[in-house]
Design an enzyme around this catalytic site. Sequence first.
Site, PDB file in Angstrom:
ATOM      1  N   LYS A   1       3.988  25.100  -2.946  1.00 41.27           N
ATOM      2  CA  LYS A   1       2.665  24.548  -2.649  1.00 41.27           C
ATOM      3  C   LYS A   1       2.727  23.040  -2.821  1.00 41.27           C
ATOM      4  O   LYS A   1       2.398  22.493  -3.870  1.00 41.27           O
ATOM      5  CB  LYS A   1       1.602  25.166  -3.562  1.00 41.27           C
ATOM      6  CG  LYS A   1       1.302  26.627  -3.263  1.00 41.27           C
ATOM      7  CD  LYS A   1       0.188  27.148  -4.149  1.00 41.27           C
ATOM      8  CE  LYS A   1      -0.116  28.613  -3.865  1.00 41.27           C
ATOM      9  NZ  LYS A   1      -1.183  29.157  -4.738  1.00 41.27           N
TER      10      LYS A   1
ATOM     11  N   GLU B   1       8.646  39.961  -6.401  1.00 39.99           N
ATOM     12  CA  GLU B   1       7.337  39.794  -7.022  1.00 39.99           C
ATOM     13  C   GLU B   1       6.771  41.166  -7.371  1.00 39.99           C
ATOM     14  O   GLU B   1       6.733  42.060  -6.533  1.00 39.99           O
ATOM     15  CB  GLU B   1       6.408  39.070  -6.054  1.00 39.99           C
ATOM     16  CG  GLU B   1       4.994  38.852  -6.573  1.00 39.99           C
ATOM     17  CD  GLU B   1       4.113  38.203  -5.531  1.00 39.99           C
ATOM     18  OE1 GLU B   1       4.192  36.961  -5.395  1.00 39.99           O
ATOM     19  OE2 GLU B   1       3.372  38.915  -4.848  1.00 39.99           O
TER      20      GLU B   1
ATOM     21  N   ASP C   1       3.616  38.794 -11.554  1.00 38.41           N
ATOM     22  CA  ASP C   1       2.576  38.022 -10.889  1.00 38.41           C
ATOM     23  C   ASP C   1       1.184  38.444 -11.319  1.00 38.41           C
ATOM     24  O   ASP C   1       0.803  39.608 -11.179  1.00 38.41           O
ATOM     25  CB  ASP C   1       2.713  38.176  -9.368  1.00 38.41           C
ATOM     26  CG  ASP C   1       1.769  37.269  -8.610  1.00 38.41           C
ATOM     27  OD1 ASP C   1       1.735  36.067  -8.925  1.00 38.41           O
ATOM     28  OD2 ASP C   1       1.065  37.761  -7.709  1.00 38.41           O
TER      29      ASP C   1
ATOM     30  N   LYS D   1       7.795  38.924  -1.621  1.00 43.56           N
ATOM     31  CA  LYS D   1       6.428  38.893  -2.120  1.00 43.56           C
ATOM     32  C   LYS D   1       5.636  40.096  -1.613  1.00 43.56           C
ATOM     33  O   LYS D   1       6.169  40.948  -0.898  1.00 43.56           O
ATOM     34  CB  LYS D   1       5.771  37.579  -1.707  1.00 43.56           C
ATOM     35  CG  LYS D   1       6.454  36.345  -2.315  1.00 43.56           C
ATOM     36  CD  LYS D   1       5.880  35.054  -1.788  1.00 43.56           C
ATOM     37  CE  LYS D   1       4.480  34.811  -2.277  1.00 43.56           C
ATOM     38  NZ  LYS D   1       4.430  34.586  -3.735  1.00 43.56           N
TER      39      LYS D   1
ATOM     40  N   ARG E   1       0.812  -1.222   0.000  1.00 46.33           N
ATOM     41  CA  ARG E   1       0.000   0.000   0.000  1.00 46.33           C
ATOM     42  C   ARG E   1       0.845   1.271   0.000  1.00 46.33           C
ATOM     43  O   ARG E   1       0.578   2.203  -0.758  1.00 46.33           O
ATOM     44  CB  ARG E   1      -0.932   0.005   1.220  1.00 46.33           C
ATOM     45  CG  ARG E   1      -1.936   1.129   1.247  1.00 46.33           C
ATOM     46  CD  ARG E   1      -3.030   0.932   0.214  1.00 46.33           C
ATOM     47  NE  ARG E   1      -2.691   1.449  -1.119  1.00 46.33           N
ATOM     48  CZ  ARG E   1      -3.108   0.909  -2.251  1.00 46.33           C
ATOM     49  NH1 ARG E   1      -3.850  -0.158  -2.260  1.00 46.33           N
ATOM     50  NH2 ARG E   1      -2.760   1.438  -3.402  1.00 46.33           N
TER      51      ARG E   1
END
Length: 287
Positions: free
Chosen positions: A141, A203, A224, A173, A106
């Site tokens: 992510k 960014e 972005d 960012k 599994r």
Amino acid sequence: MKPITAFLPPWFVLDPLLKNWLLEDIGRGDRTSGGLGIPDDRLCQARWVVKEAGVIAGLPVAERVFFLLDPRVEFKPMVSEGQACDRGETIASLQGPLSPLLMGERVALNLGMRLSGIASLTRQYVAQIADLPARLVDTRKTTPGLRLLEKYAMQVGGAMNHRMGLDDGVLIKDNHIAAAGGIGAAMEQIRDRIPYPLTVEVETENLAQVQAALAHQADIIMLDNMPLELMGEAVQLIRAENKRIKIEASGNITLETIRGVAETGVDYISSSAPITRSTWLDLSMKI
């Protein structure tokens, strides 16, 4: 576009993860196999079969799972990592004691299906821009605990890795810009505090921010969520100012939009979609 060579971390890095996942599944023992009274010296053969077409990834990881349970298990890949396979193909053969084959089934299959699903969707994205200079890169992510393997699967599919973690590079960012009081202030503070030779990426969401990133000598400028027309203007502005600066596009990249983004002239296109939107590739083990 040059092919990507997928790179797995060494086993001393991955083994603790694999052992924890085995422990999660096995717990205090395999009640079913143990209840059957299977002798340790009973050998058997098995094979892994693809139940739907896709790109295969994770076979070395699956082999390691069985090795950790019992080094006597022989796991022989029948296809290469990154190979596209059709439904019904046998992709690996196994031979060894029955008990570890059943205990490891599994966990090994879960990893193979997850990684193959990512590699399959990544390959579709890469195919959309294969004749253009832009390269697809991943993001942070990722599923907690699976980052190393999920990013490996994207390499298998033909993408490049972005930074593996926050310590790999500086990416300023929107929230950093807001906290520092602007791009210039953020870059001035960071430049004095980071070790050489970390790169600084900024960014940007508009041309004014692009100009600020240029003025403060960013190494990489991210565009972005820009409309294609604005993105094209930004690329021309950066190229005219400094051709050495790398340009990355990001934000809502899909199979339908990625080619248009690549045609603006950016160097890299970052997307979490091959990881966050992929489905598992169905595989099974037959004793």
